[in-house]
Design an enzyme around this catalytic site. Structure first.
Site, PDB file in Angstrom:
ATOM      1  N   CYS A   1      34.266  -8.271  10.886  1.00  0.00           N
ATOM      2  CA  CYS A   1      33.856  -9.594  11.395  1.00  0.00           C
ATOM      3  C   CYS A   1      32.850 -10.278  10.468  1.00  0.00           C
ATOM      4  O   CYS A   1      33.192 -11.194   9.731  1.00  0.00           O
ATOM      5  CB  CYS A   1      33.282  -9.492  12.805  1.00  0.00           C
ATOM      6  N   ARG A   2      31.589  -9.830  10.496  1.00  0.00           N
ATOM      7  CA  ARG A   2      30.537 -10.587   9.798  1.00  0.00           C
ATOM      8  C   ARG A   2      30.578 -10.440   8.277  1.00  0.00           C
ATOM      9  O   ARG A   2      30.531 -11.447   7.562  1.00  0.00           O
ATOM     10  CB  ARG A   2      29.158 -10.137  10.329  1.00  0.00           C
ATOM     11  N   SER A   3      30.624  -9.208   7.769  1.00  0.00           N
ATOM     12  CA  SER A   3      30.548  -9.083   6.301  1.00  0.00           C
ATOM     13  C   SER A   3      31.811  -9.584   5.587  1.00  0.00           C
ATOM     14  O   SER A   3      31.688 -10.166   4.498  1.00  0.00           O
ATOM     15  CB  SER A   3      30.164  -7.663   5.868  1.00  0.00           C
TER      16      SER A   3
ATOM     17  N   CYS B   1      27.981  -4.948   7.244  1.00  0.00           N
ATOM     18  CA  CYS B   1      27.791  -5.043   8.699  1.00  0.00           C
ATOM     19  C   CYS B   1      28.203  -3.705   9.307  1.00  0.00           C
ATOM     20  O   CYS B   1      28.227  -2.688   8.610  1.00  0.00           O
ATOM     21  CB  CYS B   1      28.561  -6.226   9.288  1.00  0.00           C
TER      22      CYS B   1
ATOM     23  N   ASP C   1      26.280  -9.776  16.336  1.00  0.00           N
ATOM     24  CA  ASP C   1      27.593  -9.126  16.319  1.00  0.00           C
ATOM     25  C   ASP C   1      28.531  -9.860  17.282  1.00  0.00           C
ATOM     26  O   ASP C   1      28.265  -9.914  18.486  1.00  0.00           O
ATOM     27  CB  ASP C   1      27.392  -7.669  16.767  1.00  0.00           C
TER      28      ASP C   1
ATOM     29  N   ASN D   1      32.821  -3.945   9.279  1.00  0.00           N
ATOM     30  CA  ASN D   1      33.447  -4.610   8.115  1.00  0.00           C
ATOM     31  C   ASN D   1      34.743  -5.322   8.496  1.00  0.00           C
ATOM     32  O   ASN D   1      35.682  -5.402   7.703  1.00  0.00           O
ATOM     33  CB  ASN D   1      33.690  -3.620   6.957  1.00  0.00           C
TER      34      ASN D   1
HETATM   35  P1  4NP Z   1      31.236  -6.389  12.451  1.00  0.00           P
HETATM   36  O1  4NP Z   1      31.653  -6.386  13.983  1.00  0.00           O
HETATM   37  O2  4NP Z   1      30.156  -5.326  12.292  1.00  0.00           O
HETATM   38  O3  4NP Z   1      30.688  -7.757  12.239  1.00  0.00           O
HETATM   39  O4  4NP Z   1      32.483  -6.093  11.663  1.00  0.00           O
HETATM   40  C1  4NP Z   1      32.062  -5.222  14.650  1.00  0.00           C
HETATM   41  C2  4NP Z   1      33.346  -4.762  14.474  1.00  0.00           C
HETATM   42  C3  4NP Z   1      33.782  -3.628  15.152  1.00  0.00           C
HETATM   43  C4  4NP Z   1      32.917  -2.976  16.001  1.00  0.00           C
HETATM   44  C5  4NP Z   1      31.615  -3.436  16.161  1.00  0.00           C
HETATM   45  C6  4NP Z   1      31.191  -4.564  15.479  1.00  0.00           C
HETATM   46  N1  4NP Z   1      33.368  -1.840  16.713  1.00  0.00           N
HETATM   47  O5  4NP Z   1      32.604  -1.339  17.560  1.00  0.00           O
HETATM   48  O6  4NP Z   1      34.497  -1.367  16.483  1.00  0.00           O
END
Ligand code: 4NP
Length: 154
Positions: A12-14, A7, A123, A10
């Site tokens: 939240c989703r993955s 994702c 997201d 790294n």
């Molecule tokens: P992820 O979510 O891609 O599912 O881990 C996010 C985590 C952090 C950020 C964006 C999306 N960020 O902008 O820091």
């Protein structure tokens, strides 16, 4: 057989997909045969635990993500993993752009392959509690189909 979820951050989703697939493989008796990991296209959270909201939502449903630490995707991952699954189209575009020509890894969009309705895991980072629940719902359901495919490939 090695599977890598990717994702953006790294956190939240993955990591959720990593924890869910690992548990489903354990429950299916396949844990020893398939390695699971996750990575982000961005480097902002490298070394950090998953987001507290992600960990809490997962824990309530029986997934422990507390041992995971964020890492950034590297070119070498395309040689180390058999299947790399992106959470959204932006992640997929990033992976396609950096994929070495000789890469052995198969690259795909997670939900395009394992969900009949949606292409992307939204997201949840700037979202609310229910967005984290929805991420987990989508990932649990897609991982059930992934486990069936993996069982057939062993
Ligand atoms: P992820 O979510 O891609 O599912 O881990 C996010 C985590 C952090 C950020 C964006 C999306 N960020 O902008 O820091």
């Amino acid at each position: 057989m090695r599977v890598l979820f990717v994702c953006l951050g790294n956190i939240c989703r993955s990591p959720t997909a990593e924890g869910v697939l690992r548990k489903q493989l354990q429950d299916a008796g396949l844990a020893g045969q398939i390695e699971v990991a996750s990575a982000g296209t961005g480097d902002w959270h490298v070394g950090k635990q998953p987001d507290v909201r992600t960990c809490r939502t997962a824990r309530i449903r029986g997934y422990d993500l507390s041992q995971q630490r964020a890492q950034q995707i590297k070119a070498v991952h395309f040689a180390e993993y058999d299947l790399i699954l992106a959470m959204d189209k932006s992640n997929l575009g990033h992976l396609q752009a950096m994929r070495p020509a000789t890469a052995k890894a198969e690259l795909d969009l997670f939900l395009r392959r394992y969900d009949s309705a949606l292409d992307e895991v939204p997201d949840p980072y700037y979202g609310a509690e229910e967005d984290f629940e929805q991420v987990l719902d989508l990932i649990e359901s897609a991982c059930r189909r992934l486990v069936i495919e993996l069982r057939g490939r062993l």
